[in-house]
Each structure stands twice: as structure tokens, then as C-alpha cells.
Design a protein around this motif. Structure first.
Motif, mmCIF file in Angstrom:
data_model
loop_
_atom_site.group_PDB
_atom_site.id
_atom_site.type_symbol
_atom_site.label_atom_id
_atom_site.label_comp_id
_atom_site.label_asym_id
_atom_site.label_seq_id
_atom_site.Cartn_x
_atom_site.Cartn_y
_atom_site.Cartn_z
ATOM 1 N N ARG A 288 0.823 -1.203 0.000
ATOM 2 C CA ARG A 288 0.000 0.000 0.000
ATOM 3 C C ARG A 288 0.869 1.271 0.000
ATOM 4 N N ASP B 90 -6.033 7.403 -13.283
ATOM 5 C CA ASP B 90 -5.582 7.996 -12.024
ATOM 6 C C ASP B 90 -4.770 6.957 -11.256
ATOM 7 N N THR C 171 -3.228 7.216 -8.587
ATOM 8 C CA THR C 171 -3.358 7.273 -7.123
ATOM 9 C C THR C 171 -4.539 6.419 -6.664
ATOM 10 N N ASN C 172 -5.434 6.155 -7.598
ATOM 11 C CA ASN C 172 -6.570 5.286 -7.259
ATOM 12 C C ASN C 172 -6.146 3.816 -7.466
ATOM 13 N N ILE C 173 -5.736 3.219 -6.384
ATOM 14 C CA ILE C 173 -5.162 1.860 -6.451
ATOM 15 C C ILE C 173 -6.176 0.856 -7.010
ATOM 16 N N ASP C 174 -7.437 1.004 -6.591
ATOM 17 C CA ASP C 174 -8.460 0.063 -7.066
ATOM 18 C C ASP C 174 -8.609 0.118 -8.577
ATOM 19 N N GLU C 175 -8.546 1.327 -9.117
ATOM 20 C CA GLU C 175 -8.663 1.485 -10.561
ATOM 21 C C GLU C 175 -7.468 0.839 -11.278
ATOM 22 N N ASN D 11 -7.883 -2.899 -11.141
ATOM 23 C CA ASN D 11 -8.870 -3.353 -12.129
ATOM 24 C C ASN D 11 -8.275 -3.374 -13.530
#
Lengths: 225, 164
Positions: B39, B67, B69-73, B76
Motif C-alpha cells: 500500500r 488515475d 493514485t486510485n489503487i483500485d482502478e 482493475n
């Protein structure tokens, strides 16, 4: 108590009679005993007489036996010497007779043997001549047969050799054809291998790449890609 | 984030062979692990994979305005990328030599130009074929090797060769 006289007399008479009977009995008994004793004495006397007589007889018999034995012994010696003498004489005579018979027999045998020998030699001579004659005939026959057989065998052998030669020739031809076929195939394989090796080694990197691209184009053209 | 094949095309074009495919899948897995476990952020996680892959990913993200900084994106995107990579078809080639990078580029360009960018190469060296190629694709087996051509030639012209 008083006894009747009659009874008394009866008793006396009875006792008297019984006494007389008893006396008679005793007398008879004594006489019998005496007789028995006399018999025994006589018996012993007879026994003694008998023993004496038996001894006399035995002695006489023994005496006679001795006499007979001595006489027999004497006779045996005489007979034996006579027999031996007779036997010796007979033996000598027999030997002489046998010698004579043997000589005669030997002579006869020798004569017969000589005769047989002469006859046998003659027979053998005749047989040898016959055998020689017969053998010569057989040899001549054999020669004739051999000549004929030799000619026949030569012919058979010639035919067999010819047949074997034909078979061998066929085998050799088949073998030759087979080997030629194998050689043809081998030459083909060798030629193919050599061609492949030469082509494989002489191709450049560019040639290889072009061949691969050609292969891909061909596959696409055929619809496989 | 746009969700169509074209956004992955630059990355997929960089995969030429099955070796590249395995390498990239492995690096994506490492990157995903780094993103989940540490993380620390996307930039820091990129240090765990090769510079070349990092460069390609960054260029793609910039191109599609992702983005980071958006780890989830990011995750995915990477999972979708993995699926696209796994779905690539393989064209297997048996070659008489093991090709250089230049040769692979030429072959891959031929594939891109003729078959599209959904196919990668699996190359196996087979010296006995002498030249050309044996091709395996979609269950088809096609022997365009020099060895096969020579065998056919010798078979067809056996009599003529013997006469020589």
C-alpha cells in the motif's frame, strides 16, 4: 436169674462148634502161610538158577564171538592181500592192454588223418580253381555293369548339375535384383541426405527468414491462418 | 477509464512471443502483490518490475488518463490486462534455427500486418527440418519445411534423378 438148661447146652454146643471152626480156620491160615513161604523160596531159587544160566550163556556167547572175530580178522588179512595182489596184476594187464589199444588207435588215426589231408588238399585245389573261375566271371560282369552304370550316372549327374545350375542362376538373379533395389534405394537416400545437408548449410539467415515468411504466406493463402 | 481493447493494444503489441507473455503476466502478478501488500502507492510498487514494463504501463496510463493514485482502478486495469494477455492466440513455429530479435520482429510484424495483434509466437528450434517452417495454429499442422519440400521433390522426380 436162672438159664434154661436147653439154652445152656445150645450155647455150649454153639461155642464148641464156633471154636472148632476157629481152630480149623487158624489151621488153614497157617497152612496157607507156609505154602506162600515155600513158593517164595522156590521163586528165589529159580531166580538164582536163571541168573546162573544166563551168565553161562553170555559167557559162552562172548567166547564164541571172540573166536569168530579173531577168525574173521585173520581171514580179512588174507583176503585183502590176495585182493591186492589180484588188483595189481589186473592193473598191469590193463595198462598193457591200453597201451596196445592206444598204439593201434594212434596208428589208425594217423592213417585216417593223412588220408583226409590228401583229400582236403585235393578238394581245396579244386575249390580254388572254381573260385578263380567264378571270380573272373563276376569281375567281368561287374566291369560291364560298372561301365553301363557309369554312363547312366554321368548322364544323371549332368542333368542334375544343369538343373542345379539353373536354380542357382535364378537365385543369384533374384539376389542380384534385390541387392540392386537396395542399392538404388540407398543411393536415393544418400543423394537426398547429401542434398539436404548441402542446402541446409548453404542457406543464409536471410534465406531462412524468406523461407519462413513464404511458409506463412502459403499457410494464409491456404486458409490455415 | 475507457474499457475497450484499443486501450490495451500498445501493451499487447509489445508481447511478441510466449516468453514475453509469461514474463509480462509474472510482472503484473508481482505488481499486484506489491500494490496489495505494501500500500505504498503505484509509483513505489513499479520498482518491483522491469523498467521496460514500467515504461509501457506509464505510457498507457498517461494515454488513457488513468488515475494512478486510485489503487483500485489500477488493480482493475491490471486484472483486465491479464485477461487480455491470457486470451492471446499462439502461433507455434518449428524452425531450423532459433531466430534473432530482428528475425522475431520481422515475423511478428508479418503477423500484425496479416493476422492482427491478437496472436503471439511460440518458437521451437528443430534443426532437422533444414529450413522453412512447420506451423501449428488452431489445431492445424502445416509442414512447409525445406526437408518436406525436398522429400516431395525426390519422391516426384525419383526416376529423373536416377537417370542423372
Amino acid at each position: 436169674m436162672s438159664i434154661e438148661p436147653i439154652v445152656f447146652f445150645d450155647l455150649v454146643i454153639s461155642i464148641f462148634i464156633l471154636s472148632l471152626a476157629l481152630v480149623g480156620l487158624v489151621f488153614y491160615y497157617g497152612k496157607t502161610i507156609h505154602k506162600i513161604h515155600s513158593y517164595r523160596r522156590e521163586e528165589e531159587h529159580l531166580k538164582l538158577q536163571m541168573h546162573k544160566k544166563a551168565d553161562e550163556i553170555i559167557e559162552e556167547a562172548r567166547q564164541k564171538g571172540n573166536n569168530i572175530l579173531s577168525q574173521a580178522h585173520s581171514n580179512y588179512d588174507k583176503e585183502e592181500s590176495a585182493f591186492r595182489e589180484s588188483l595189481r596184476a589186473s592193473y598191469a594187464n590193463q595198462i598193457k592192454d591200453f597201451e596196445k589199444v592206444s598204439q593201434d588207435f594212434l596208428k589208425t588215426y594217423q592213417n585216417e588223418l593223412d588220408l583226409i589231408k590228401i583229400q582236403t588238399i585235393q578238394v581245396l585245389k579244386n575249390i580254388s580253381k572254381d573260385i578263380e573261375k567264378h571270380t573272373l566271371l563276376e569281375i567281368n560282369d561287374f566291369k560291364d555293369i560298372l561301365k553301363k552304370e557309369t554312363f547312366a550316372s554321368q548322364k544323371i549327374v549332368e542333368q542334375k548339375i544343369e538343373k542345379d545350375y539353373e536354380e542357382a542362376k535364378k537365385g543369384v538373379d533374384a539376389y542380384k535384383a534385390e541387392k540392386l533395389k537396395i542399392i538404388d534405394n540407398d543411393i536415393y537416400k544418400i543423394l537426398q541426405t547429401v542434398s539436404m545437408l548441402v542446402l541446409g548449410r548453404t542457406l543464409s539467415q536471410q534465406d531462412h527468414e524468406n523461407l519462413i515468411i513464404d511458409a506463412l504466406n502459403l499457410a494464409k493463402k491456404e486458409g490455415a491462418l | 477509464m475507457k474499457d475497450n481493447t484499443s486501450i490495451y493494444s500498445d501493451i499487447l503489441k509489445s508481447i511478441k512471443t510466449t516468453d514475453d507473455q509469461e514474463q509480462l503476466l509474472s510482472e503484473i502478478d508481482i505488481l499486484l502483490d506489491a500494490l496489495f501488500q505494501t500500500r505504498l502507492g503505484f509509483e513505489k510498487s513499479l520498482e518491483s518490475i522491469s523498467l521496460e514494463t514500467t515504461k509501457v504501463l506509464k505510457e498507457t496510463f498517461l494515454k488513457i488518463n488513468l488515475d494512478v493514485t486510485n489503487i483500485d482502478e489500477v488493480v482493475n486495469f491490471l486484472n483486465e490486462l491479464k485477461n487480455k494477455i491470457k486470451s492471446l492466440k499462439t502461433l507455434k513455429l518449428y524452425l531450423a534455427f532459433f531466430p534473432s530479435e530482428d528475425s522475431i520482429d520481422k515475423l511478428f510484424n508479418w503477423i500484425i500486418n496479416n493476422l492482427g495483434n491478437r496472436i503471439i509466437l511460440s518458437i521451437q528450434e528443430e534443426k532437422t527440418i533444414l529450413g522453412g517452417a512447420i506451423i501449428e495454429f488452431d489445431g492445424n499442422y502445416l509442414d512447409y519445411s525445406l526437408k518436406k519440400r525436398l522429400e516431395d521433390l525426390f519422391f516426384k522426380r525419383k526416376e529423373a534423378i536416377f537417370k542423372i
